[in-house]
Design a protein around this motif. Structure first.
Motif, PDB file in Angstrom:
ATOM      1  N   SER A 120      20.517  -1.924 -43.197  1.00  0.00           N
ATOM      2  CA  SER A 120      20.202  -0.415 -42.370  1.00  0.00           C
ATOM      3  C   SER A 120      21.467  -0.019 -43.288  1.00  0.00           C
ATOM      4  N   LEU A 121      22.136  -0.856 -42.350  1.00  0.00           N
ATOM      5  CA  LEU A 121      23.858  -0.282 -42.795  1.00  0.00           C
ATOM      6  C   LEU A 121      24.420  -0.423 -44.349  1.00  0.00           C
ATOM      7  N   ASP A 122      24.102  -1.671 -44.561  1.00  0.00           N
ATOM      8  CA  ASP A 122      24.326  -1.497 -46.246  1.00  0.00           C
ATOM      9  C   ASP A 122      23.680  -0.503 -47.120  1.00  0.00           C
ATOM     10  N   ILE A 123      21.950  -0.072 -46.891  1.00  0.00           N
ATOM     11  CA  ILE A 123      21.371   1.249 -47.410  1.00  0.00           C
ATOM     12  C   ILE A 123      22.229   2.708 -47.560  1.00  0.00           C
ATOM     13  N   LEU A 124      23.222   2.186 -46.224  1.00  0.00           N
ATOM     14  CA  LEU A 124      23.304   3.505 -45.563  1.00  0.00           C
ATOM     15  C   LEU A 124      24.825   4.013 -46.634  1.00  0.00           C
ATOM     16  N   ILE A 125      25.344   2.873 -46.771  1.00  0.00           N
ATOM     17  CA  ILE A 125      26.898   3.088 -47.306  1.00  0.00           C
ATOM     18  C   ILE A 125      26.197   2.940 -49.319  1.00  0.00           C
ATOM     19  N   LYS A 126      25.413   2.060 -49.140  1.00  0.00           N
ATOM     20  CA  LYS A 126      25.175   3.042 -50.265  1.00  0.00           C
ATOM     21  C   LYS A 126      24.485   3.610 -51.204  1.00  0.00           C
ATOM     22  N   ILE A 127      23.591   4.969 -50.399  1.00  0.00           N
ATOM     23  CA  ILE A 127      23.401   5.973 -50.715  1.00  0.00           C
ATOM     24  C   ILE A 127      24.204   6.765 -50.156  1.00  0.00           C
ATOM     25  N   ASP A 128      25.722   6.788 -50.565  1.00  0.00           N
ATOM     26  CA  ASP A 128      27.116   7.217 -50.260  1.00  0.00           C
ATOM     27  C   ASP A 128      27.186   8.434 -49.225  1.00  0.00           C
TER      28      ASP A 128
END
Length: 323
Positions: A120-128
């Motif tokens: 979830s953290l990885d996704i949040l970072i990648k969507i800016d």
């Protein structure tokens, strides 16, 4: 039954025309609650065509549900509709977003105390989502530093190189013969970023991330395929894979988002090519090659034959692009 369905269709069309923000806000929330993320994606794509803005999810905003802005100039999104995100994330991030943070590492320290997982953290970072705290690639690098060093209370000297030993002597407030303790985390992060070249996230990467995790993107790159531009080496049809589906006949259909135009279309895939090269997934960037073929129609004898007037574009082959 048909009469009732017709009335419903007319009513929804009227609401969409006269109260578009309210219509999409309610509809998006309804399908999100049902867990129909494909329908949510389709609605977002439709909103883009109608120029109804969707505000990107952003740390500090309330992204627990879809909401209309006070001035009716955008709809804020919920994180629940993001693919791969845990259900607890919107509430957790809303609570953290009410605090003041000076840097991203302090946010990571608080996230570590929650049940938000690495995916979830990885996704949040990648969507800016954390755009106020730096570029995507820089934040991913900080996340990696945090996981490798900062999140640990003790750093064992025996596993460090000579260069790392010198570095931790600078940023450790407590040192024993075998360990480093009480690390100056922000100082360590700043030092590593300064001494390592981190490439800025490209617009192409951002589009790929948005399509992969949000199911759509409203960004385009007009320079794709143009001479003397940074995207000159790309095919002008360069696209992001939005969806992959098949039917009962074993035919595969791939929905592509064309980066140059923002146009989304579904293509039937060449059967032989698919079974030999089914190596793509949602969010992959590809350079496609299309082939115009005659549509199959029934003749007077009930046989399928090639149409002389109707054609369709087949996705014949592709090359994956490393972004």
């Amino acid at each position: 039954h048909s009469y009732c369905m017709a009335i419903d269709s007319v009513t929804l069309a009227w609401l969409k025309a006269h109260y578009p923000y309210e219509f999409y806000k309610v509809t998006l929330q309804r399908y999100t609650n049902k867990g129909d993320k494909d329908k949510v994606t389709a609605l977002k794509q439709e909103m883009g065509k109608l120029n109804i803005p969707l505000k990107p999810v952003k740390f500090g905003d309330d992204n627990r549900a879809f909401n209309i802005s006070p001035n009716h100039d955008y709809i804020s999104q919920t994180m629940v509709s993001l693919k791969g995100i845990q259900k607890i994330v919107p509430d957790v991030m809303y609570e953290l977003g009410q605090k003041h943070y000076n840097n991203f590492i302090d946010i990571l320290k608080d996230i570590q105390k929650t049940k938000v997982n690495k995916t979830s953290l990885d996704i949040l970072i990648k969507i800016d989502y954390f755009s106020d705290y730096g570029d995507i690639n820089t934040l991913l690098y900080q996340r990696d530093i945090f996981n490798k060093y900062v999140s640990k209370k003790v750093i064992n000297k025996t596993k460090l190189t000579d260069e790392q030993l010198k570095m931790f002597k600078i940023f450790s407030n407590k040192e024993t013969a075998k360990q480093f303790r009480d690390i100056d985390t922000q100082g360590l992060v700043d030092y590593l970023i300064k001494h390592n070249h981190i490439k800025p996230t490209t617009k192409l990467q951002k589009i790929a991330y948005e399509v992969k995790y949000m199911g759509y993107s409203d960004k385009i790159i007009k320079e794709i395929g143009q001479k003397n531009s940074e995207y000159a080496n790309y095919n002008k049809f360069c696209s992001v894979v939005v969806d992959i589906d098949d039917d009962k006949y074993g035919r595969h259909f791939i929905t592509l988002y064309q980066i140059k135009t923002g146009y989304t279309h579904t293509f039937r895939c060449n059967k032989s090519w698919w079974y030999e090269h089914n190596d793509i997934e949602q969010g992959d960037v590809i350079e496609p090659i299309f082939n115009e073929l005659p549509q199959k129609v029934l003749n007077d004898k009930g046989h399928w034959v090639n149409s002389k007037t109707e054609t369709y574009w087949e996705l014949s082959m592709w090359t994956k692009v490393d972004v």
